[in-house]
Design an enzyme around this catalytic site. Structure first.
Site, PDB file in Angstrom:
ATOM      1  N   ILE A 263       0.887  -1.221   0.002  1.00 35.68           N
ATOM      2  CA  ILE A 263      -0.095   0.000  -0.014  1.00 35.68           C
ATOM      3  C   ILE A 263       0.687   1.329  -0.009  1.00 35.68           C
ATOM      4  O   ILE A 263       0.610   2.235  -0.832  1.00 35.68           O
ATOM      5  CB  ILE A 263      -1.058  -0.081   1.126  1.00 35.68           C
ATOM      6  CG1 ILE A 263      -1.942  -1.013   1.146  1.00 35.68           C
ATOM      7  CG2 ILE A 263      -1.464   1.268   1.372  1.00 35.68           C
ATOM      8  CD1 ILE A 263      -2.914  -1.303   2.302  1.00 35.68           C
TER       9      ILE A 263
ATOM     10  N   TYR B 272      -1.320  -5.914  18.364  1.00 40.53           N
ATOM     11  CA  TYR B 272      -1.689  -5.152  17.236  1.00 40.53           C
ATOM     12  C   TYR B 272      -2.619  -4.302  17.350  1.00 40.53           C
ATOM     13  O   TYR B 272      -2.512  -2.885  17.184  1.00 40.53           O
ATOM     14  CB  TYR B 272      -1.769  -5.951  16.167  1.00 40.53           C
ATOM     15  CG  TYR B 272      -1.921  -5.283  14.756  1.00 40.53           C
ATOM     16  CD1 TYR B 272      -0.906  -4.667  14.016  1.00 40.53           C
ATOM     17  CD2 TYR B 272      -3.235  -5.322  14.011  1.00 40.53           C
ATOM     18  CE1 TYR B 272      -1.213  -4.220  12.745  1.00 40.53           C
ATOM     19  CE2 TYR B 272      -3.594  -4.709  12.940  1.00 40.53           C
ATOM     20  CZ  TYR B 272      -2.366  -3.975  12.370  1.00 40.53           C
ATOM     21  OH  TYR B 272      -2.537  -3.289  11.094  1.00 40.53           O
TER      22      TYR B 272
ATOM     23  N   THR C  46      -2.064  -7.581   1.155  1.00 37.09           N
ATOM     24  CA  THR C  46      -0.787  -7.110   1.381  1.00 37.09           C
ATOM     25  C   THR C  46       0.119  -8.135   2.324  1.00 37.09           C
ATOM     26  O   THR C  46      -0.152  -9.176   2.608  1.00 37.09           O
ATOM     27  CB  THR C  46      -0.768  -5.862   2.260  1.00 37.09           C
ATOM     28  OG1 THR C  46      -0.973  -6.090   3.369  1.00 37.09           O
ATOM     29  CG2 THR C  46      -1.861  -5.017   1.548  1.00 37.09           C
TER      30      THR C  46
END
Length: 317
Positions: A26, A175, A212
């Site tokens: 990205i 995260y 990704t």
């Protein structure tokens, strides 16, 4: 009519942009689109070989693009400070900063060079320090700062009892914490910029879900194989079901960073089902991002952990 979402960027000639995590995925797409729109783009990279390959790809597609490399390891506060010193020495205003780089769910707890849990240190604190060190240049450019968070920030909380995840590490919760903290910081940056007259506009974006490298094999994170999730995401993306593509996942950050209609203190993301894919638009702030007291606490603790002072940076400008 094409089902593939896209975005027309304004003319960015004369604007100077910095995009973290622009070696691939990205971040590379964001940097490429900004350069194609006329911006001078800085690619701060940890891996010079990957960075040079990204720069070469941009120039191959856009021969007149103005792009350059700098060294940056967001997991090292000294590296972040070094980039700050270099850019301050060059003295050129920054008009766009896209805080995009990140790491996701190392199987085992890892730490940065400064002893901070890797996701909190890289995704959040490294970017906090970067903004602080670059504050004079951002003020000079009346910059727009766009900070990339995640759908993982929709739920969860900051683990104040064990911010560094030393006693009971959980990769996904850590995260989520890093992205909640970073979102709260980005919103507090907007509030403080308005209150102090810094002239900076700060907003948030998230890419939804796309295939990704975040969940792919990452030997540097001690993840030797692709996760099961990435295989599913890739299949859904190829079929055009629910999730986005790497190209569509770039659009919310590009919209937030460049659109004349995007505003500070707002969150932009994909507008398809579940907000996982599709074209960009404004979304309500995720619930964990709405607590002003929590944002102020994150700001104070982050300054301390990152060893920076926005007050001192503002005075230095």
């Amino acid at each position: 009519m094409s089902r593939i979402p896209d975005l027309t960027l304004p003319d960015l000639t004369g604007r100077r942009a910095l995009v973290t995590g622009a070696s691939d995925g990205i971040g590379f797409g964001i940097a490429r689109r900004l350069a194609a729109a006329g911006a001078e783009v800085i690619l701060p990279v940890r891996n010079r070989t990957k960075g040079q390959a990204a720069l070469d790809r941009i120039r191959a597609q856009h021969p007149s693009a103005r792009v350059s490399l700098r060294d940056l390891d967001l997991s090292s506060l000294e590296s972040v400070a070094g980039l700050g010193r270099q850019l301050l020495g060059e003295g050129n205003p920054l008009h766009l900063l896209v805080n995009n780089a990140g790491v996701m769910t190392p199987p085992e707890r890892q730490t940065t060079a400064d002893g901070i849990e890797l996701q909190l240190g890289t995704n959040h604190l490294g970017h906090v320090a970067l903004v602080a060190h670059l504050l004079p240049l951002l003020r000079a450019g009346q910059a727009r700062v766009t900070s990339q968070i995640s759908v993982a920030a929709r739920s969860g909380a900051i683990n104040w009892a064990d911010l560094n995840w030393e006693t009971d590490y959980h990769g996904m919760r850590a995260y989520s914490q890093s992205k909640i903290a970073f979102g709260l910081f980005g919103l507090e940056l907007e509030r403080r910029s308005r209150a102090e007259g810094w002239g900076i506009t700060s907003n948030l974006s998230h890419p939804g879900v796309a295939p990704t490298s975040l969940l792919a094999a990452r030997p540097e994170l001690q993840r030797e194989r692709n996760t099961p999730q990435i295989a599913v995401i890739r299949r859904l993306s190829r079929a055009g079901i629910l999730v986005g593509t790497v190209d569509s996942a770039q659009l919310p950050a590009l919209f937030a960073a460049t659109s004349p209609s995007s505003e500070g203190g707002r969150l932009y993301g994909p507008m398809g089902p579940g907000r996982l894919g599709g074209g960009p638009g404004e979304q309500p702030l995720f619930r964990p991002l709405r607590d002003l007291a929590e944002a102020e606490r994150v700001w104070r603790v982050s300054e301390d952990l990152a060893g920076v002072s926005f007050t001192a940076s503002s005075r230095a400008s």
